[in-house]
Scaffold this active site. Structure first.
Site, PDB file in Angstrom:
ATOM      1  CE  LYS A  18       9.200  55.812  65.192  1.00  0.00           C
ATOM      2  NZ  LYS A  18       9.391  54.240  65.983  1.00  0.00           N
TER       3      LYS A  18
ATOM      4  CG  HIS B 144      15.127  43.234  62.870  1.00  0.00           C
ATOM      5  ND1 HIS B 144      15.417  43.668  61.681  1.00  0.00           N
ATOM      6  CD2 HIS B 144      14.937  41.783  62.576  1.00  0.00           C
ATOM      7  CE1 HIS B 144      15.271  42.888  60.856  1.00  0.00           C
ATOM      8  NE2 HIS B 144      14.830  41.773  61.088  1.00  0.00           N
TER       9      HIS B 144
ATOM     10  N   PRO C 102       8.167  57.994  55.012  1.00  0.00           N
ATOM     11  CG  PRO C 102       8.773  56.669  53.258  1.00  0.00           C
ATOM     12  CD  PRO C 102       8.235  57.893  53.655  1.00  0.00           C
TER      13      PRO C 102
ATOM     14  CE1 TYR D 265      15.323  53.431  57.732  1.00  0.00           C
ATOM     15  CE2 TYR D 265      16.034  52.005  59.243  1.00  0.00           C
ATOM     16  CZ  TYR D 265      15.190  52.499  58.664  1.00  0.00           C
ATOM     17  OH  TYR D 265      13.771  52.185  59.259  1.00  0.00           O
TER      18      TYR D 265
ATOM     19  CE1 TYR E 280      14.309  52.854  62.476  1.00  0.00           C
ATOM     20  CE2 TYR E 280      13.742  50.830  63.718  1.00  0.00           C
ATOM     21  CZ  TYR E 280      13.933  51.580  62.490  1.00  0.00           C
ATOM     22  OH  TYR E 280      13.736  50.605  61.496  1.00  0.00           O
TER      23      TYR E 280
END
Ligand code: APR
Ligand code: PHB
Length: 389
Positions: free
Chosen positions: A296, A72, A292, A200, A384
Site C-alpha cells: 500500500k 492480476h 509492505p 503470500y 487489496y
C-alpha cells in the site's frame, strides 16, 4: 524564483503531483536531495491500485505501464501446504496491475523532462518559510549557493526522512507509530516467477512472498530477524528458506539463480496528523508509512496526490479553497483504512517472537475464516484492490 507550487521531494509522490498540475497549466518546481540515478536505483513494491492507474493515465504517463505491466485478477495465499486463491476481480470487478514502482518513477521523470518541467537535483538544506502566511517560500542550497522559491503552496513529498513533516511544530503535530519485531529480506533475481500470480505464504517458519517484476525477473521476500544483515544470507540459504515456507508444489518448481539485489527492510506503521500546516501539505511517505504486506505504500501516496491535486485545481480554476482546507481530514480518512488493512494483513501473515499459543490459535482461526468465508474474502479483495478515493 517564483512558482505556484514548490514541491519538496522527487520521488513518485512529488513527480506525479508535478505532472498532474502541469496538465492543468499549474506551475511547479521539484526539489530533490539526491541525483536522478540514485532515486531510480531504489527498489520498491510493484502492485498498483486502479486509482493510481487512473492518475497515471490522467498524467499522460501510463503507456509503458499498459504495454509492459501485468494485470492480476487474484492472488494465492498459503498456510503451510494448504493454499487457496482470492479472486479480486470476481469479488470487486477490479484487478490490480503489477508494474515496478521504479519504472513508474522513470516514466514520470521522462514525462516531466519532455514537458520542460523544472527539477533541481542534489539540493541541500531545504527549509520552508512562512507556511502559515499567504506568501510561503522554500530556500535551499545548490552548488554552494543559496536559492529561494517564492510560491503559493508547498507540497511536502520528501518521504519519511524529509524536512517537511518536521516543519510542522511539535505542539500541532501528533505521530502514531508501531514498529514490528521483524524485517523482510528481499531479493531480486533474473529467474521466471514461480507462479503467474503472487503467493503470500504463512508458515511455521514465518512469512514469505513470491512476487515478480516481469516474466524473467522475480522478487521474493522472507520474514527475517531485525538483527540479520543481508550479507548473513547467502543466495543458497535464502532459496532454501523460501522453499521451506511455501507449499512443496511451488517449492519443487521454483527456479533459483543468483540474486541481483538483496536487502532488508524493517516494518513500520506510522501516521502524522495533521497532514497540513497553513500552506504546507504533506503527501506520501512524508506523512505515513505502512508495512509492505499488501503493497500500500505507493498506493496511499497516490491517494494523497489525488486529493491535493483536486484541491489545488479547485483553488486555481474556481477560486475555491474548501478542499484545500479539508485536505488533511479527507486524506487521513482513507490513509487510516489503508493503515488498518496493512496492519491486519501483517498480523495475519507473520510469526511474532512474543506470540503466545493462544495468539497462534487466533491467527490460525482468522486464516481459516478468510479461507472459507466469502464475505471475508470480499472485504480482503476490496482492500487489496484499493478502497475508493
Ligand atoms: N529535500 C529534498 N528532497 C528530499 C529531502 C529534502 N530534505 N528529503 C528527502 N527527499 C527526497 C528523497 O531523496 C526521495 O527521492 O524525497 C523523495 C521522497 O520519495 P519517497 O521516499 O519515494 O516517498 P514518496 O514519493 O512519498 O513515495 C511513496 O515510495 O518510498 C516509497 O514506500 C514508499 O511506496 C511508497 C512511495
Ligand atoms: C513486491 O513485488 O515488491 C511486493 C508485492 C506485494 C507486496 C509487497 C511487495 O505486498
Amino acid at each position: 524564483m517564483k512558482t505556484q507550487v514548490a514541491i519538496i521531494g522527487g520521488g513518485p509522490s512529488g513527480l506525479l503531483l508535478s505532472q498532474l498540475l502541469h496538465t492543468r497549466g499549474i506551475d511547479s518546481i521539484v526539489l530533490e536531495r539526491q541525483t536522478k540515478d540514485y532515486v531510480l536505483s531504489r527498489i520498491r513494491a510493484g502492485v498498483l491500485e486502479q486509482g493510481l492507474l487512473t492518475l497515471l493515465e490522467e498524467a499522460g504517463c501510463a503507456d509503458r505501464m499498459h504495454a509492459e505491466g501485468f494485470t492480476h485478477d487474484g492472488t494465492l495465499f498459503s498456510n503451510g501446504e494448504d493454499s487457496y486463491r482470492i479472486d479480486f476481480k470476481a469479488h470487486t470487478g477490479t484487478p490490480v496491475m503489477v508494474y515496478g514502482q521504479t519504472e513508474i518513477t522513470r516514466d514520470l521523470y521522462a514525462a516531466r523532462e519532455a514537458a520542460g518541467g523544472q527539477i533541481v537535483f542534489s539540493v541541500e538544506d531545504v527549509r520552508i518559510h512562512d507556511a502559515t502566511s499567504d506568501a510561503p517560500s522554500v530556500s535551499y542550497h545548490s552548488n554552494g549557493t543559496e536559492h529561494r522559491i517564492h510560491c503559493d503552496f508547498v507540497a511536502g513529498c520528501d518521504g519519511f526522512h524529509g524536512v517537511s513533516r518536521q516543519a510542522i511544530p511539535l505542539d500541532v503535530r501528533t505521530e502514531y507509530e508501531k514498529v514490528y519485531p521483524f524485517g523482510w529480506l528481499g531479493i531480486l533475481s533474473e529467474t521466471p516467477p514461480v507462479h503467474h500470480e503472487l503467493i503470500y505464504a504463512n508458515s511455521d517458519r514465518g512469512f514469505a512472498l513470491c512476487s515478480m517484476r516481469n516474466a524473467q525477473l522475480s522478487r521474493y521476500y522472507i520474514q527475517c530477524s531485525l538483527s540479520d544483515k543481508p550479507e548473513d544470507w547467502t543466495d543458497d540459504a535464502f532459496w532454501q528458506e523460501l522453499k521451506r515456507r511455501i507449499p512443496s508444489d511451488y517449492a519443487d518448481k521454483l527456479v533459483t539463480g543468483p540474486s541481483i539485489e538483496k536487502s532488508i527492510a524493517p516494518l513500520r506503521s506510522f501516521v502524522t496528523e495533521p497532514m497540513q500546516y497553513g500552506r504546507l501539505f504533506l503527501c506520501g511517505d512524508a506523512a505515513h508509512i505502512v508495512p509492505p504486506t499488501g503493497a500500500k505504500g505507493l498506493n496511499t501516496a497516490a491517494s494523497d496526490v489525488h486529493y491535493l491535486y483536486t484541491a489545488l485545481r479547485a483553488f486555481y480554476e474556481r477560486n475555491n479553497s474548501d478542499a484545500l482546507e479539508a485536505y488533511s481530514q479527507t486524506a487521513l480518512r482513507r490513509i487510516w483504512k489503508a493503515e488498518r488493512f496493512s496492519w491486519w494483513f501483517s498480523s495475519l501473515m507473520h510469526r511474532y517472537p512474543d506470540q503466545s499459543a493462544f495468539d497462534l490459535k487466533m491467527q490460525r482461526a482468522e486464516i481459516d475464516f478468510l479461507r472459507s468465508n466469502t464475505a471475508a474474502q470480499k472485504a480482503m479483495a476490496e482492500n487489496y484492490v484499493g478502497l475508493p478515493y
